[in-house]
Design a protein around this motif. Structure first.
Motif, PDB file in Angstrom:
ATOM      1  N   VAL A  28       0.857  -1.185   0.000  1.00  0.00           N
ATOM      2  CA  VAL A  28       0.000   0.000   0.000  1.00  0.00           C
ATOM      3  C   VAL A  28       0.895   1.238   0.000  1.00  0.00           C
ATOM      4  CG1 VAL A  28      -1.826   1.286   1.175  1.00  0.00           C
ATOM      5  CG2 VAL A  28      -1.780  -1.229   1.301  1.00  0.00           C
ATOM      6  N   HIS A  29       0.711   2.098  -1.002  1.00  0.00           N
ATOM      7  CA  HIS A  29       1.449   3.361  -1.098  1.00  0.00           C
ATOM      8  C   HIS A  29       0.521   4.517  -0.736  1.00  0.00           C
ATOM      9  CE1 HIS A  29       5.053   1.854  -3.247  1.00  0.00           C
ATOM     10  NE2 HIS A  29       4.217   1.009  -3.812  1.00  0.00           N
ATOM     11  N   ASP A  30       1.005   5.439   0.062  1.00  0.00           N
ATOM     12  CA  ASP A  30       0.263   6.659   0.390  1.00  0.00           C
ATOM     13  C   ASP A  30       0.791   7.786  -0.492  1.00  0.00           C
ATOM     14  OD1 ASP A  30      -1.099   8.783   1.433  1.00  0.00           O
ATOM     15  OD2 ASP A  30      -0.338   8.567   3.479  1.00  0.00           O
ATOM     16  N   ALA A  64       2.268   8.010 -11.314  1.00  0.00           N
ATOM     17  CA  ALA A  64       1.002   8.438 -10.720  1.00  0.00           C
ATOM     18  C   ALA A  64       1.138   9.802 -10.055  1.00  0.00           C
ATOM     19  CB  ALA A  64       0.517   7.403  -9.707  1.00  0.00           C
ATOM     20  N   LEU A  65       2.270   9.998  -9.365  1.00  0.00           N
ATOM     21  CA  LEU A  65       2.501  11.276  -8.702  1.00  0.00           C
ATOM     22  C   LEU A  65       2.670  12.405  -9.714  1.00  0.00           C
ATOM     23  CD1 LEU A  65       4.980  10.093  -5.939  1.00  0.00           C
ATOM     24  CD2 LEU A  65       2.691  11.007  -5.545  1.00  0.00           C
ATOM     25  N   HIS A  66       3.210  12.062 -10.869  1.00  0.00           N
ATOM     26  CA  HIS A  66       3.505  13.086 -11.876  1.00  0.00           C
ATOM     27  C   HIS A  66       2.326  13.354 -12.805  1.00  0.00           C
ATOM     28  CE1 HIS A  66       5.876  15.449 -14.692  1.00  0.00           C
ATOM     29  NE2 HIS A  66       5.382  14.721 -15.667  1.00  0.00           N
ATOM     30  N   ALA A  67       1.557  12.312 -13.096  1.00  0.00           N
ATOM     31  CA  ALA A  67       0.478  12.444 -14.084  1.00  0.00           C
ATOM     32  C   ALA A  67      -0.739  13.162 -13.505  1.00  0.00           C
ATOM     33  CB  ALA A  67       0.068  11.058 -14.586  1.00  0.00           C
ATOM     34  N   GLY A  68      -1.579  13.654 -14.382  1.00  0.00           N
ATOM     35  CA  GLY A  68      -2.836  14.257 -13.960  1.00  0.00           C
ATOM     36  C   GLY A  68      -3.875  13.188 -13.675  1.00  0.00           C
ATOM     37  N   GLU A  69      -4.904  13.549 -12.909  1.00  0.00           N
ATOM     38  CA  GLU A  69      -5.939  12.597 -12.520  1.00  0.00           C
ATOM     39  C   GLU A  69      -6.577  11.923 -13.724  1.00  0.00           C
ATOM     40  OE1 GLU A  69      -7.082  11.485  -9.673  1.00  0.00           O
ATOM     41  OE2 GLU A  69      -5.830  12.676  -8.332  1.00  0.00           O
ATOM     42  N   GLU A  70      -6.761  12.693 -14.794  1.00  0.00           N
ATOM     43  CA  GLU A  70      -7.469  12.153 -15.951  1.00  0.00           C
ATOM     44  C   GLU A  70      -6.680  11.061 -16.661  1.00  0.00           C
ATOM     45  OE1 GLU A  70      -4.825  15.432 -17.240  1.00  0.00           O
ATOM     46  OE2 GLU A  70      -6.321  15.177 -15.647  1.00  0.00           O
ATOM     47  N   ARG A  71      -5.401  10.949 -16.362  1.00  0.00           N
ATOM     48  CA  ARG A  71      -4.564   9.960 -17.045  1.00  0.00           C
ATOM     49  C   ARG A  71      -4.407   8.662 -16.254  1.00  0.00           C
ATOM     50  NH1 ARG A  71       0.587  13.525 -19.245  1.00  0.00           N
ATOM     51  NH2 ARG A  71      -0.595  15.045 -20.464  1.00  0.00           N
ATOM     52  N   LEU A  72      -4.852   8.655 -15.010  1.00  0.00           N
ATOM     53  CA  LEU A  72      -4.608   7.499 -14.158  1.00  0.00           C
ATOM     54  C   LEU A  72      -5.591   6.377 -14.440  1.00  0.00           C
ATOM     55  CD1 LEU A  72      -3.847   9.146 -10.700  1.00  0.00           C
ATOM     56  CD2 LEU A  72      -2.257   8.311 -12.419  1.00  0.00           C
ATOM     57  N   GLU A  73      -5.056   5.217 -14.742  1.00  0.00           N
ATOM     58  CA  GLU A  73      -5.870   4.026 -14.946  1.00  0.00           C
ATOM     59  C   GLU A  73      -5.219   2.847 -14.232  1.00  0.00           C
ATOM     60  OE1 GLU A  73      -6.387   3.271 -19.069  1.00  0.00           O
ATOM     61  OE2 GLU A  73      -7.566   5.091 -19.449  1.00  0.00           O
ATOM     62  N   SER A  90       2.012  -8.634 -11.641  1.00  0.00           N
ATOM     63  CA  SER A  90       1.641  -7.492 -10.801  1.00  0.00           C
ATOM     64  C   SER A  90       0.332  -6.851 -11.236  1.00  0.00           C
ATOM     65  CB  SER A  90       2.755  -6.433 -10.839  1.00  0.00           C
ATOM     66  OG  SER A  90       3.972  -6.959 -10.368  1.00  0.00           O
ATOM     67  N   SER A  91      -0.345  -6.289 -10.256  1.00  0.00           N
ATOM     68  CA  SER A  91      -1.529  -5.467 -10.513  1.00  0.00           C
ATOM     69  C   SER A  91      -1.463  -4.235  -9.629  1.00  0.00           C
ATOM     70  CB  SER A  91      -2.819  -6.242 -10.228  1.00  0.00           C
ATOM     71  OG  SER A  91      -3.043  -7.235 -11.211  1.00  0.00           O
ATOM     72  N   THR A  92      -1.838  -3.099 -10.197  1.00  0.00           N
ATOM     73  CA  THR A  92      -1.790  -1.822  -9.487  1.00  0.00           C
ATOM     74  C   THR A  92      -3.159  -1.157  -9.566  1.00  0.00           C
ATOM     75  OG1 THR A  92       0.541  -1.534 -10.082  1.00  0.00           O
ATOM     76  CG2 THR A  92      -0.661   0.429  -9.370  1.00  0.00           C
ATOM     77  N   VAL A  93      -3.746  -0.902  -8.399  1.00  0.00           N
ATOM     78  CA  VAL A  93      -5.079  -0.293  -8.326  1.00  0.00           C
ATOM     79  C   VAL A  93      -4.963   1.031  -7.585  1.00  0.00           C
ATOM     80  CG1 VAL A  93      -7.438  -0.546  -7.474  1.00  0.00           C
ATOM     81  CG2 VAL A  93      -6.205  -2.558  -8.341  1.00  0.00           C
ATOM     82  N   GLY A 104      -3.883   7.017  -2.990  1.00  0.00           N
ATOM     83  CA  GLY A 104      -3.014   5.893  -2.664  1.00  0.00           C
ATOM     84  C   GLY A 104      -2.991   4.853  -3.775  1.00  0.00           C
ATOM     85  N   ILE A 105      -2.164   3.846  -3.583  1.00  0.00           N
ATOM     86  CA  ILE A 105      -2.057   2.743  -4.531  1.00  0.00           C
ATOM     87  C   ILE A 105      -2.053   1.422  -3.761  1.00  0.00           C
ATOM     88  CG2 ILE A 105      -0.491   1.558  -6.120  1.00  0.00           C
ATOM     89  CD1 ILE A 105       0.313   4.211  -7.250  1.00  0.00           C
ATOM     90  N   PHE A 106      -2.828   0.470  -4.251  1.00  0.00           N
ATOM     91  CA  PHE A 106      -2.856  -0.886  -3.700  1.00  0.00           C
ATOM     92  C   PHE A 106      -2.272  -1.804  -4.771  1.00  0.00           C
ATOM     93  CE2 PHE A 106      -4.784  -4.984  -2.664  1.00  0.00           C
ATOM     94  CZ  PHE A 106      -4.632  -5.039  -1.286  1.00  0.00           C
ATOM     95  N   ALA A 107      -1.158  -2.458  -4.465  1.00  0.00           N
ATOM     96  CA  ALA A 107      -0.449  -3.252  -5.469  1.00  0.00           C
ATOM     97  C   ALA A 107      -0.231  -4.685  -5.001  1.00  0.00           C
ATOM     98  CB  ALA A 107       0.899  -2.608  -5.781  1.00  0.00           C
ATOM     99  N   VAL A 108      -0.360  -5.614  -5.930  1.00  0.00           N
ATOM    100  CA  VAL A 108      -0.113  -7.029  -5.666  1.00  0.00           C
ATOM    101  C   VAL A 108       0.985  -7.515  -6.610  1.00  0.00           C
ATOM    102  CG1 VAL A 108      -1.098  -9.346  -5.640  1.00  0.00           C
ATOM    103  CG2 VAL A 108      -2.518  -7.398  -4.989  1.00  0.00           C
ATOM    104  N   ASN A 109       2.023  -8.135  -6.049  1.00  0.00           N
ATOM    105  CA  ASN A 109       3.131  -8.670  -6.845  1.00  0.00           C
ATOM    106  C   ASN A 109       3.305 -10.150  -6.498  1.00  0.00           C
ATOM    107  OD1 ASN A 109       3.970  -6.020  -7.922  1.00  0.00           O
ATOM    108  ND2 ASN A 109       4.552  -5.603  -5.808  1.00  0.00           N
TER     109      ASN A 109
END
Length: 220
Positions: A28-30, A64-73, A90-93, A104-109
């Motif tokens: 989990v990333h904050d 994610a930190l650099h991109a704008g909200e509209e670009r995040l998928e 890996s999966s990044t949500v 934040g980011i929830f990631a599974v590796n």
């Protein structure tokens, strides 16, 4: 991230790690952390990538930190690679607040190294020829390693050794570093300047040109 969000995602990470075993790392990333170079606030089975609480971001987090909200998928079921050669699925949500803002980011590796090797062996036995493998993305242990990796990628993108780069090629490399969030890393500027043999003033000029090119691309 709120305390309620952090508590929920910590419990979810713990549950998934128990469900899938020691080869499943959950992170989990904050993204609202005061220092983006220490974004990991929860991690299970960190031995998979060698990371721990308080460690730094991955490529995906920096973008994610650099991109704008509209670009995040969300990015699901893609390959990554650790410094010691493990291949991970890996999966990044992206975690969003009530207003849709990414916090934040929830990631599974999941370590599929052995499974992948078994699959390659089976394919070699029953197939007519090996298929071209997908190139996994690297997962680094520290922000210093991450910056080194991004710099190397920028040079590979340009395709010219640094000593032979023209100004335009250096601007292209700097643009890549900017787009991938490299300059969010603490003290990245001096390291980039030293690597490309440019001054701090020149770096700022190149960044201005890179950002202008980005804006032009967006208008087009």
């Amino acid at each position: 991230m709120t305390e309620a969000q952090l508590d929920f995602y910590k419990r979810l990470a713990h549950a998934l790690a128990l469900q899938f075993g020691s080869g499943c790392e959950v992170v989990v990333h904050d993204l609202e952390a005061a220092d983006p170079s220490h974004s990991i606030v929860a991690i299970e089975n960190g031995h998979v990538t060698g990371r721990k609480l308080g460690d730094g971001p991955s490529h995906v987090v920096l973008e994610a930190l650099h991109a704008g909200e509209e670009r995040l998928e969300d990015r699901l079921a893609y390959l990554t690679k650790t410094a010691d050669g493990k291949i991970l699925k890996s999966s990044t949500v992206f975690i969003r607040d009530d207003h849709g803002r990414t916090v934040g980011i929830f990631a599974v590796n999941y370590d599929i190294t052995i499974l992948r090797a078994m699959g390659d062996t089976i394919a070699e036995v029953v197939g007519t020829g090996p298929s071209a493998p997908r190139e996994p993305e690297p997962i680094v242990r520290s922000v210093a390693d991450l910056l080194d990796d991004l710099i190397e990628q920028s040079v590979q993108l340009v395709g010219t050794p640094v000593a032979l780069m023209t100004k335009e090629e250096k601007v292209r490399a700097i643009r890549y570093l900017n787009d991938t969030g490299a300059f969010l890393i603490t003290k990245s500027g001096p390291k980039v300047c030293k690597y490309f043999g440019i001054s701090k003033y020149t770096l700022y000029n190149y960044l201005d040109e890179a950002r202008a090119a980005d804006e032009q691309d967006e208008r087009e």
